[in-house]
Design a protein around this motif. Structure first.
Motif, short mmCIF file in Angstrom:
data_model
loop_
_atom_site.label_atom_id
_atom_site.label_comp_id
_atom_site.label_asym_id
_atom_site.label_seq_id
_atom_site.Cartn_x
_atom_site.Cartn_y
_atom_site.Cartn_z
N ALA A 1 36.46 37.48 33.29
CA ALA A 1 36.37 37.74 34.55
C ALA A 1 35.01 38.01 34.91
O ALA A 1 34.63 37.39 36.01
CB ALA A 1 37.41 38.57 35.48
N THR A 2 34.37 38.79 34.43
CA THR A 2 32.84 39.37 34.76
C THR A 2 32.08 37.91 34.63
O THR A 2 31.06 37.53 35.23
CB THR A 2 32.49 40.32 33.86
N GLY A 3 32.29 37.29 33.32
CA GLY A 3 31.80 36.23 33.09
C GLY A 3 31.83 35.17 34.09
O GLY A 3 30.79 34.36 34.52
N ILE A 4 32.85 34.91 34.63
CA ILE A 4 33.13 33.86 35.58
C ILE A 4 32.41 34.09 36.89
O ILE A 4 31.89 33.31 37.59
CB ILE A 4 34.77 33.67 35.87
N ALA A 5 32.50 35.52 37.11
CA ALA A 5 31.92 36.17 38.43
C ALA A 5 30.31 35.61 38.30
O ALA A 5 29.74 35.36 39.35
CB ALA A 5 32.32 37.62 38.70
#
Length: 387
Positions: free
Chosen positions: A160-164
Motif C-alpha cells: 500500500a505504501t508503494g502504491i501511495a
C-alpha cells in the motif's frame, strides 16, 4: 484529530434501540465516539447533516453483515472453503472503505476484509470465488483498485505504501491532488515486521496513505494485552512520524469521520495517518476455530450489545429515516443479490490446476513456468496437451 468526545447532550430515546453495555472495555478509553451503543448522539457536531448519506452508510454495513452470515452457511454446506468471519466488526471495514473515492483510490484489505471489499464495489460472486480458492476470485478488475485478500499477515502494508508513493509521483507530475491508498491490518499484524516497514516508509516519504488497525482484541488465540506493552496501538504512529487517532470501531459514523479526515489529509499532500479502530471479534477467528478453547465469552457477550448495525439503526429510527418496512425490503434485496452471486459463482468454469500459479507475479519466475508446465503435462486432456 481529536479523540476525546465530550459528554452526550442528546435527550433520552423514545424508540427501541440496541441495549447499552454494562461491561465497559478499557480499550475504548479516549476513543472517539459519535453515537453511543443505544444510538444516542455523543457528538452532534460530527453527525452528518445529510440523513440520506447516513442511510446509505447503514445499507452498506447491513449488506456486509448479511453476506458474512450467508458465507458461514455456505461454508457449513461445503460450498465455501475456510472463511474468516468479520460479523460484529463491519462498521470499521465499511465506514473506512466508504471514505475512499471508487475508481480513484486504492484499497488493501486483510484476509478478513470481505466487508470492506464489498463496500468498495467488489462483487459478491468474486468474494465467494476467492474463498473457494478459484482463480476468478483472485483476478481483480484493475479499474476497481482493490488488492487481493492478503493472508500473509501485514504483507499488504508495504504494498500500500508503494502504491501511495507511485500515486504521489503521478499527482506531482500532473499537478493535481493525489489518489490515496487505504490499508487494513489486525492488532496481531502490528507485531509483524511488514507493519514497521510499511509505516516507516510511509512516514519518511509522506506517502498519501491511511492505515487502519482493526483492533479486535485477538490475534487468533493471543489477546492484545499479550502482544505488546504499549498502552495503545495508535501510540506507534508517533514513532513513524504520523498523526494517529483512536476510534470506536463499532461506531460507523465515527470511523467514517476519522477516515474521511485522514484521506483528505493524504490527498492534499500532508502525509499518512494511523487509525486504531477498537472493536471485538465476537465470532471465531475462522469457520474452523473454536474460541471457547482459549477465552471465556463474557467480553464477547458485552460487545454483542454494542452491535454496530443496531446502533446506527436506532439513530436512524429516531430520526424518522428508517423503519421495519425498509429493513425488510433491504434484507430481501440483499438476499436476492446473494442468491444471484452464488449462482454466478457456481457457474464459473472448473479450476485448472496450473491456474493456481497465475496472478502471483506480473512476470512469472522460471520456477513458476516450470511448475505450470509440469501441471499441464499431468493433465493433458484438460490442457489440450503438454505445454
Amino acid at each position: 484529530m481529536s479523540s476525546t468526545p465530550p459528554a452526550s447532550t442528546a435527550a433520552a430515546s423514545t424508540v427501541p434501540a440496541s441495549p447499552g453495555t454494562d461491561t465497559p472495555d478499557p480499550r475504548l478509553d479516549d476513543a472517539l465516539t459519535v453515537l453511543h451503543p443505544d444510538g444516542q448522539v455523543a457528538r452532534p457536531d460530527l453527525v452528518p447533516t445529510d440523513t440520506a448519506h447516513v442511510t446509505r452508510l447503514y445499507r452498506a454495513m447491513r449488506r456486509a453483515r448479511l453476506f458474512d452470515e450467508r458465507a458461514l452457511l455456505l461454508q457449513r454446506q461445503g460450498r465455501l472453503g475456510v472463511y474468516p468471519l468479520f460479523g460484529g466488526m463491519e462498521a470499521t471495514q465499511v465506514g473506512a472503505a466508504l471514505a475512499l473515492t471508487p475508481g480513484r483510490d486504492w484499497l488493501a484489505p486483510t484476509y478478513r476484509g470481505s466487508g470492506c471489499a464489498l463496500a468498495y464495489g467488489l462483487p459478491m460472486s468474486k468474494v465467494i470465488l476467492n474463498w473457494r480458492a478459484h482463480p476468478d476470485g483472485f483476478r481483480m478488475d484493475p479499474d476497481l483498485r482493490v488488492l487481493p485478500f492478503y493472508t500473509p499477515i501485514a504483507n499488504q502494508l508495504p504494498h500500500a505504501t508503494g502504491i501511495a508513493l507511485a500515486e504521489a509521483r503521478h499527482a506531482r507530475r500532473e499537478h493535481r491532488p493525489s489518489n490515496v491508498a487505504l490499508a487494513f491490518v489486525g492488532d496481531g499484524g502490528t507485531s509483524e515486521g511488514d507493519f514497521h516497514v510499511g509505516l516507516n516508509f510511509a512516514g519518511a516519504y509522506r506517502a498519501p496513505a491511511v492505515f487502519v488497525i482493526e483492533n479486535n482484541g485477538w490475534a487468533i488465540s493471543t489477546p492484545t494485552s499479550r502482544q505488546t506493552a504499549a498502552r495503545t496501538l495508535a501510540s506507534r504512529g508517533e514513532g513513524y512520524g504520523m498523526p494517529a487517532v483512536r476510534v470506536d470501531g463499532n461506531d460507523l459514523l465515527a470511523v467514517h469521520h476519522v477516515t474521511a479526515e485522514a484521506v483528505a489529509r493524504a490527498r492534499r499532500g500532508d502525509g499518512p495517518t494511523l487509525i486504531e479502530a477498537i472493536t471485538y471479534r465476537i465470532l471465531p477467528h475462522t469457520s474452523s476455530d473454536d474460541p471457547a478453547r482459549y477465552r471465556d465469552e463474557v467480553q464477547a457477550e458485552a460487545w454483542k450489545r454494542r452491535d454496530p448495525g443496531l446502533r446506527l439503526r436506532a439513530y436512524l429510527t429516531r430520526e424518522g429515516a428508517w423503519d421495519e418496512r425498509q429493513e425488510d425490503d433491504l434484507v430481501r434485496e440483499v438476499d436476492a443479490e446473494l442468491r444471484a452471486a452464488v449462482h454466478d459463482a457456481d457457474a464459473a468454469p472448473d479450476l485448472e490446476p496450473w491456474e493456481l500459479l497465475e496472478h502471483v507475479f506480473e512476470t512469472p519466475t522460471p520456477e513458476m513456468r516450470e511448475q505450470q508446465a509440469e501441471l499441464r503435462a499431468l493433465h493433458p486432456a484438460r490442457s489440450g496437451g503438454p505445454a
